[in-house]
Write an enzyme that holds these catalytic residues in place. Structure first.
Site, short mmCIF file in Angstrom:
data_model
loop_
_atom_site.label_atom_id
_atom_site.label_comp_id
_atom_site.label_asym_id
_atom_site.label_seq_id
_atom_site.Cartn_x
_atom_site.Cartn_y
_atom_site.Cartn_z
N VAL A 15 -33.56 14.15 19.19
CA VAL A 15 -34.01 15.37 18.76
C VAL A 15 -33.69 17.02 19.59
O VAL A 15 -31.95 16.79 19.69
CB VAL A 15 -34.75 15.76 20.34
CG1 VAL A 15 -36.17 14.79 21.47
CG2 VAL A 15 -33.59 14.99 21.81
N CYS A 16 -33.87 17.60 18.96
CA CYS A 16 -32.93 19.18 18.21
C CYS A 16 -32.05 19.81 19.63
O CYS A 16 -32.76 19.18 21.28
CB CYS A 16 -33.67 20.08 17.65
SG CYS A 16 -34.13 20.30 16.44
N PRO A 17 -30.90 19.56 19.90
CA PRO A 17 -30.10 20.42 19.43
C PRO A 17 -29.22 19.19 18.25
O PRO A 17 -28.44 19.26 17.70
CB PRO A 17 -28.96 21.28 19.33
CG PRO A 17 -28.72 20.36 20.84
CD PRO A 17 -30.30 20.34 21.17
#
Length: 82
Positions: A15-17
């Site tokens: 998942v981001c980041p």
């Protein structure tokens, strides 16, 4: 037509980041002109990873959905290091 990639990275479970961090670390170890295929999934990574790599000056060669589900399925991003 079969494309040749110098590197492959699967960040579909990240998942981001972290998606961008992992993609950037890969690009940093590549030499100019080398090509990487990055598998990614999800709205944020599909928007942020190609945009951020392009902002760093790298060439986004292509981005394609693997199975036709452009909204949610995994995509393959092909990027060439500047």
């Amino acid at each position: 037509m079969t494309e040749q990639f110098n590197y492959c990275l699967d960040i579909t479970n990240d998942v981001c980041p972290m998606t961008f961090v992992r993609a950037k670390l890969l690009i940093e170890k590549m030499t100019a002109g080398q090509v990487a295929e990055i598998r990614l999934q999800g709205t944020e990574p599909l928007t942020n990873v190609p945009k951020s790599l392009a902002e760093l000056g790298h060439e986004i060669v292509s981005i394609q959905a693997e199975d036709g589900d452009a909204a949610h399925g995994p995509h393959r991003l092909v990027v060439r290091k500047k």
